[in-house]
Design a protein around this motif. Structure first.
Motif, short mmCIF file in Angstrom:
data_model
loop_
_atom_site.label_atom_id
_atom_site.label_comp_id
_atom_site.label_asym_id
_atom_site.label_seq_id
_atom_site.Cartn_x
_atom_site.Cartn_y
_atom_site.Cartn_z
N ARG A 193 0.87 -1.18 0.00
CA ARG A 193 0.00 0.00 0.00
C ARG A 193 0.90 1.23 0.00
O ARG A 193 1.85 1.30 0.78
N ALA A 194 0.61 2.16 -0.87
CA ALA A 194 1.41 3.37 -0.97
C ALA A 194 0.61 4.41 -1.74
O ALA A 194 -0.50 4.15 -2.21
N VAL A 195 1.20 5.59 -1.88
CA VAL A 195 0.61 6.66 -2.66
C VAL A 195 1.69 7.18 -3.61
O VAL A 195 2.82 7.46 -3.18
N SER A 196 1.35 7.31 -4.87
CA SER A 196 2.28 7.85 -5.86
C SER A 196 2.53 9.32 -5.57
O SER A 196 1.58 10.10 -5.40
N LYS A 197 3.79 9.72 -5.49
CA LYS A 197 4.10 11.14 -5.29
C LYS A 197 3.72 11.96 -6.52
O LYS A 197 3.29 13.10 -6.40
N ARG A 198 3.86 11.37 -7.69
CA ARG A 198 3.60 12.10 -8.94
C ARG A 198 2.12 12.32 -9.18
O ARG A 198 1.68 13.42 -9.48
N THR A 199 1.31 11.26 -9.02
CA THR A 199 -0.11 11.36 -9.35
C THR A 199 -1.02 11.49 -8.13
O THR A 199 -2.20 11.77 -8.26
N ARG A 200 -0.46 11.21 -6.96
CA ARG A 200 -1.22 11.18 -5.69
C ARG A 200 -2.25 10.06 -5.64
O ARG A 200 -3.12 10.04 -4.79
N GLN A 201 -2.17 9.14 -6.59
CA GLN A 201 -3.09 8.01 -6.63
C GLN A 201 -2.63 6.92 -5.66
O GLN A 201 -1.44 6.65 -5.53
N LYS A 202 -3.61 6.29 -5.01
CA LYS A 202 -3.31 5.21 -4.09
C LYS A 202 -2.93 3.95 -4.85
O LYS A 202 -3.50 3.66 -5.91
N ILE A 203 -1.98 3.23 -4.30
CA ILE A 203 -1.54 1.95 -4.87
C ILE A 203 -1.84 0.88 -3.83
O ILE A 203 -1.50 1.03 -2.66
N ARG A 204 -2.49 -0.17 -4.26
CA ARG A 204 -2.74 -1.33 -3.39
C ARG A 204 -2.67 -2.56 -4.27
O ARG A 204 -3.45 -2.68 -5.22
#
Length: 133
Positions: free
Chosen positions: A91-102
């Motif tokens: 789980r993380a958040v892209s710094k570039r797009t601010r989209q959540k990653i799961r």
């Protein structure tokens, strides 16, 4: 080669704990001098990273692109000799797009004695990571 003095899962858990606490001095002692991390070539940080300098280079490239990282260990499968497969949820958040990653993540961990000698990650969706990072 069998691991000695510790189980492979205990070494993995210690590695994760030291990574979370950013105790890089202790973490370096837990890996072989020629540790290899093999990331999929299709990723923006793809390639083979060798040694402690390679590990640091990879972590800078990967963690420089995400924030709010949480790596949840779900399960492990112990190999009969010197390997372990670990199942995580990343789980993380892209710094570039601010989209959540799961996404699910499997990693093959290899050991020499009580040290980590190689890690090969398999992300569920390398295409998504490439787009977001």
């Amino acid at each position: 080669m069998e691991t000695t003095n510790s189980s492979k899962v205990a070494i993995l858990e210690k590695f994760l704990e030291l990574g979370r606490s950013r105790d890089m001095t202790a973490l370096e002692l837990l890996v072989t001098k020629d540790i290899r991390i093999n990331e999929a070539q299709s990723l923006p940080f793809g390639g083979e990273y060798v040694g402690w300098a390679g590990y640091l280079d990879l972590t800078e490239k990967f963690f420089g692109k995400i924030r709010s990282v949480r790596l949840e260990l779900i399960d492990t499968w112990d190999g009969p000799r010197c390997s372990l497969v670990a199942h995580f949820v990343l789980r993380a958040v892209s710094k570039r797009t601010r989209q959540k990653i799961r996404m699910p993540l499997l990693e093959i961990w290899e050991f020499e004695g009580d040290k980590v000698s190689a890690i090969t990650p398999f992300y569920h969706d390398t295409h998504l990571l490439s787009e977001l990072l």
